[in-house]
Design a protein around this motif. Sequence first.
Motif, mmCIF file in Angstrom:
data_model
loop_
_atom_site.group_PDB
_atom_site.id
_atom_site.type_symbol
_atom_site.label_atom_id
_atom_site.label_comp_id
_atom_site.label_asym_id
_atom_site.label_seq_id
_atom_site.Cartn_x
_atom_site.Cartn_y
_atom_site.Cartn_z
ATOM 1 N N PHE A 159 0.656 -1.351 -0.073
ATOM 2 C CA PHE A 159 -0.095 0.042 -0.033
ATOM 3 C C PHE A 159 0.885 1.397 -0.129
ATOM 4 N N GLY A 160 2.124 1.346 0.583
ATOM 5 C CA GLY A 160 2.768 2.431 0.740
ATOM 6 C C GLY A 160 2.732 3.119 1.882
ATOM 7 N N ALA A 177 5.986 6.153 -3.810
ATOM 8 C CA ALA A 177 4.787 5.687 -4.363
ATOM 9 C C ALA A 177 4.010 5.223 -3.161
ATOM 10 N N LYS A 178 2.656 5.356 -3.400
ATOM 11 C CA LYS A 178 1.592 5.217 -2.649
ATOM 12 C C LYS A 178 0.125 4.875 -3.399
ATOM 13 N N SER A 235 -5.270 -2.070 -7.438
ATOM 14 C CA SER A 235 -4.623 -1.158 -6.713
ATOM 15 C C SER A 235 -3.903 0.058 -7.739
ATOM 16 N N THR A 236 -4.194 1.277 -7.534
ATOM 17 C CA THR A 236 -3.527 2.093 -8.602
ATOM 18 C C THR A 236 -2.509 2.886 -7.554
ATOM 19 N N TRP A 237 -1.475 2.693 -8.080
ATOM 20 C CA TRP A 237 -0.019 3.202 -7.253
ATOM 21 C C TRP A 237 -0.025 4.485 -7.907
ATOM 22 N N SER A 238 0.258 5.862 -7.235
ATOM 23 C CA SER A 238 0.528 6.888 -7.842
ATOM 24 C C SER A 238 1.898 7.295 -7.423
ATOM 25 N N LEU A 252 4.363 8.981 -12.240
ATOM 26 C CA LEU A 252 4.083 7.678 -12.832
ATOM 27 C C LEU A 252 2.955 6.933 -12.208
ATOM 28 N N THR A 253 2.340 6.110 -13.073
ATOM 29 C CA THR A 253 1.080 5.281 -12.467
ATOM 30 C C THR A 253 1.354 4.099 -12.644
ATOM 31 N N GLU A 254 1.115 2.949 -11.710
ATOM 32 C CA GLU A 254 1.149 1.560 -11.917
ATOM 33 C C GLU A 254 0.013 0.940 -11.175
#
Length: 271
Positions: A159-160, A177-178, A235-238, A252-254
């Motif tokens: 989750f960050g 990242a979170k 889950s979307t990492w920003s 970036l987005t993963e």
Amino acid sequence: MLVLSGAPAAYAGSGQAGNCVASRYFCVTAKDPGKPTDRHPAPAHASPGQGKARAKAAKPVCTVEPMDPQPPKDSGFANGTWSPGAKVYMRACGDGSTVFFWSATPPKAAAVDPAVVAQQAVDKMLLADPKIELRPKPGKTGLVGLPVWMWTVVSPSTFGPNTATATAGAVSVTATAKVSKIVWAMGDGTSETCNGPGTPYRASFGKAPSPTCGHTYTRTSGSQPGKKYTVTATSTWSINWSVVGGGESGQLTETRQSRTTASIGELQVLG
């Protein structure tokens, strides 16, 4: 694998890629393919932004610098045509290759793309799929009309926040990242978007709905494969990154994805 190239030739490529300009050279190329676990390919569920970022990361980041100490002039690099002021340079790339060449004029160092270095920092984080939990637990049967609680275990990898730094040449980039959201596809044709990790269920909550991330089924899972709904959490990492010491920054987005199941029955009333 070690490759020796001893034939004089003009190096084909741009000056910013470590060009041997128009000079003749001998080169040594060393390549280490690494282990399969050294690479982190984009998952099948990668977002468009993630795919673009990883496509850029696929380009090798190269640096060029003079050898220290310099080899003797009769070492063969110049093939008998050494000129005053010439030096032997080393071009090292992120793909594991190293090339030695000589040039009468200093070649331009490779232009390091900070966005590529940022992706290398993200790769070091080893961002994982969400570690998801449901109540009722998989293997237990919930009821139509009663709340289902969803949440994810919070850790730097699931989750960050998660922070890492990568360096290429003179450029160092720090990325943080979170997870900004988790979209839960509940298997019944609906989805829930939760902007946080959700609230872990405790027995003292009884039949109350989750205050942060929940769902209520309106029909049983009896018609589903295995008589269970497949629940998918994405889950979307920003990711925010910036060049150490100031300068360029970006985002970036993963995405990452996990699945579980929910068995939902119907309360039987005896008449």
